[in-house]
Design an enzyme around this catalytic site. Structure first.
Site, PDB file in Angstrom:
ATOM      1  N   CYS A  79       0.836  -1.205   0.000  1.00  0.00           N
ATOM      2  CA  CYS A  79       0.000   0.000   0.000  1.00  0.00           C
ATOM      3  C   CYS A  79       0.871   1.256   0.000  1.00  0.00           C
ATOM      4  O   CYS A  79       1.531   1.567   0.993  1.00  0.00           O
ATOM      5  CB  CYS A  79      -0.913  -0.032   1.229  1.00  0.00           C
ATOM      6  SG  CYS A  79      -1.795   1.508   1.541  1.00  0.00           S
ATOM      7  N   CYS A  82       0.040   3.983   2.581  1.00  0.00           N
ATOM      8  CA  CYS A  82       0.429   3.551   3.925  1.00  0.00           C
ATOM      9  C   CYS A  82       1.874   3.945   4.227  1.00  0.00           C
ATOM     10  O   CYS A  82       2.220   4.200   5.386  1.00  0.00           O
ATOM     11  CB  CYS A  82       0.286   2.037   4.073  1.00  0.00           C
ATOM     12  SG  CYS A  82      -1.403   1.417   3.879  1.00  0.00           S
TER      13      CYS A  82
END
Length: 324
Positions: A79, A82
């Site tokens: 991700c 993230c």
């Protein structure tokens, strides 16, 4: 032990109430025991950010949320957003100096937790305070917005639950305080655990007996009182025909027992406001023994949901208006 169906939707089913209140009660007992022994001590800055998995969720998140707000960062290695958000949260956890604990959960390795929190995409950030879970934000967010959210979280945790956070000592050894602040074994732990296992296995008679055994020795035990209320509720609805119960309640609005049975089913199904509202309306149109029966059942349902739930507070006010 893994969390049981914690609901983020605002509709609290019985399993969600059981999970949150059970963890809160255990954590409060552990915190009281730690205080009697001189407190859990200080943590190091490294202890403010922890990796959590399904096996350790109850210990590391639910139980610790009785002493400090726990912010949960759902992330994954693949991700990209993230990779910007997670380091920012880690830095803020250290900067806030123990006012919250950051728990990082890798969704690839912990799919069940992701599903139980209803995470639709990552990054996703939640908080758990005194056993109660709430969503904070999803997706990328700016530092100013995150700080504002964290400030509100910390304020609510302190004002509503008295959680002032952890004491941080830069010279403390990492990992030392977490072990010290773990729950101490209590005199009724074996009976309480047996009751929980009986509930999970559907042995309601065994669960009721175990909780009553605890209360016979310790009438103020909050976990046993909550567990007994839940087990007795499940006993009452066992074997009922929901369709017939609801038909009876609709056809016979003056039948107190029909309204009480329907309210029990409402609560087990997660329809908290419906259960409360049904009984409050019944209080308003009854008198004498019938009114007392409805009022007492409503108070029992309050115990199942928990005094901290805002719907209980609202229903108590409505009950007072109906009574007086």
């Amino acid at each position: 032990m893994q969390p049981r169906n914690m609901s983020m939707s605002g509709v609290v089913d019985l399993a969600a109430v059981k999970a949150a209140q059970e963890a809160k009660a255990k954590a409060e007992q552990a915190r009281a025991e730690a205080a009697r022994q001189g407190g859990p001590g200080a943590v190091s800055p490294a202890d403010l950010v922890i990796d959590v998995d399904e096996a350790g969720f109850e210990r590391d998140v639910l139980q610790r949320s009785a002493e400090v707000p726990v912010v949960i960062d759902f992330w994954a290695e693949w991700c990209e957003p993230c990779k910007q958000l997670s380091p920012l949260l880690e830095r803020l956890a250290v900067e806030y100096n123990g006012r919250f604990l950051l728990a990082k959960i890798d969704v690839d390795a912990n799919q069940m937790l992701m599903q139980q929190f209803g995470v639709q995409g990552i990054p996703a950030v939640f908080a758990v305070v005194a056993g109660q879970a709430l969503p904070l934000f999803q997706g990328a967010a700016g530092e100013a917005q995150i700080r504002q959210t964290l400030d509100q979280l910390v304020a609510v945790a302190e004002e509503r639950f008295g959680l002032t956070g952890l004491t941080v000592d830069p010279d403390a050894e990492p990992g030392g305080a977490q072990a010290a602040s773990g729950p101490a074994a209590g005199p009724y732990d074996a009976l309480l655990e047996a009751a929980v296992q009986a509930l999970d296995a559907g042995d309601l008679t065994g669960a009721v007996q175990a909780y009553k055994s605890v209360l016979a020795e310790d009438p103020a035990n909050s976990e046993a009182k909550l567990g007994l209320a839940q087990a007795e509720l499940l006993q009452r609805v066992q074997g009922l025909d929901p369709q017939q119960v609801r038909k009876d309640a609709a056809d016979k609005p003056a039948d107190v027992q029909a309204q009480i049975a329907a309210a029990d089913l409402d609560l087990v199904g997660g329809h908290v406001e419906d259960a409360f509202g049904r009984l409050i309306e019944a209080v308003g149109r009854t008198a004498g023994d019938d009114r007392d029966a409805v009022r007492l059942r409503l108070l029992e349902l309050f115990e199942v949901v928990g005094a901290d739930d805002p719907r209980v507070a609202a229903a108590r006010r409505a009950l007072a208006r109906a009574l007086f």
